[in-house]
Design a protein around this motif. Structure first.
Motif, PDB file in Angstrom:
ATOM      1  N   CYS A   6       0.845  -1.193   0.000  1.00 34.34           N
ATOM      2  CA  CYS A   6       0.000   0.000   0.000  1.00 34.34           C
ATOM      3  C   CYS A   6       0.883   1.246   0.000  1.00 34.34           C
ATOM      4  O   CYS A   6       1.840   1.348   0.758  1.00 34.34           O
ATOM      5  CB  CYS A   6      -0.915  -0.006   1.223  1.00 34.34           C
ATOM      6  SG  CYS A   6      -1.811   1.536   1.435  1.00 34.34           S
ATOM      7  N   CYS A   9       0.048   2.934   3.911  1.00 31.83           N
ATOM      8  CA  CYS A   9       0.422   2.245   5.152  1.00 31.83           C
ATOM      9  C   CYS A   9       1.569   1.258   4.933  1.00 31.83           C
ATOM     10  O   CYS A   9       2.116   0.718   5.877  1.00 31.83           O
ATOM     11  CB  CYS A   9      -0.778   1.527   5.760  1.00 31.83           C
ATOM     12  SG  CYS A   9      -1.340   0.124   4.781  1.00 31.83           S
ATOM     13  N   CYS A  25      -4.416   0.031  -0.290  1.00 28.58           N
ATOM     14  CA  CYS A  25      -5.167  -1.073   0.289  1.00 28.58           C
ATOM     15  C   CYS A  25      -6.589  -0.625   0.617  1.00 28.58           C
ATOM     16  O   CYS A  25      -6.934   0.543   0.474  1.00 28.58           O
ATOM     17  CB  CYS A  25      -4.461  -1.613   1.538  1.00 28.58           C
ATOM     18  SG  CYS A  25      -4.679  -0.580   3.004  1.00 28.58           S
ATOM     19  N   CYS A  30      -6.664   4.516   4.640  1.00 26.99           N
ATOM     20  CA  CYS A  30      -5.883   4.665   3.415  1.00 26.99           C
ATOM     21  C   CYS A  30      -6.781   5.124   2.266  1.00 26.99           C
ATOM     22  O   CYS A  30      -6.373   5.970   1.468  1.00 26.99           O
ATOM     23  CB  CYS A  30      -5.198   3.347   3.060  1.00 26.99           C
ATOM     24  SG  CYS A  30      -3.989   2.847   4.290  1.00 26.99           S
TER      25      CYS A  30
HETATM   26 ZN   LIG Z   1      -3.001   1.014   3.372  1.00 21.04          ZN
END
Ligand SMILES: [Zn+2]
Length: 164
Positions: A6, A9, A25, A30
């Motif tokens: 991702c 993150c 993700c 996010c």
């Molecule tokens: Zn993420």
């Protein structure tokens, strides 16, 4: 199965088969950042979209005139944080202006010292990004008080600061 990392993150995730180019993700934090970044990018690049957003928020403010006042009253910590962030933005703008030499007509040689305070200062030596803050502190005038301070006080590193 192809795993991706991702963009926000940095955790591994499985892209959706409907979104093979997915780079974020599915965590809600996010996804919120992705939407927010897209919105910001589009506002910066699409004047029509920018106009529509401005119109919408103006209409919303007209319909909810008390919202921000009430929110400020009930969230003093957020108000303070915003104030600090604004101060940082102002500071950055001033530094940028200084770098562009626009608003620095009266720059004089200064005997002040520059102290670099931060946890990531080793990056400076490598000339990488340095996310630390630069504090420019005026040097203190030489101590002129009576020379009565004992050696013991000086050695202990405790210095009296006169009030005022
Ligand atoms: Zn993420």
């Amino acid at each position: 199965m192809v795993q991706r990392r991702c963009r926000y993150c940095e955790r591994a995730f499985q892209p959706s088969k409907f979104q093979p180019g997915q780079s974020v993700c599915s965590e809600s934090a996010c996804q919120r950042r992705r939407r927010c970044d897209n919105h910001r990018r589009r506002i910066a690049s699409d004047p029509e979209y920018q106009q529509v957003c401005q119109d919408n928020s103006r209409k919303w403010r007209t319909r909810n005139p008390e919202y921000w006042r009430r929110r400020r009253e009930s969230h003093p910590a957020i108000v303070e944080r915003n104030r600090q962030q604004q101060r940082v933005r102002d500071q950055r703008r001033r530094l940028r202006n200084l770098a562009n030499n626009n608003s620095a007509f009266d720059l004089k040689h200064s005997a002040a010292q520059v102290w670099l305070v931060g946890v990531s200062l080793e990056h400076l030596a490598n000339n990488n990004s340095a996310p630390a803050q630069v504090w420019v502190l005026e040097t203190l005038p030489p101590r002129r008080g009576p020379q009565t301070e004992s050696c013991q006080q000086q050695r202990s590193g405790i210095h009296r600061v006169s009030a005022g």
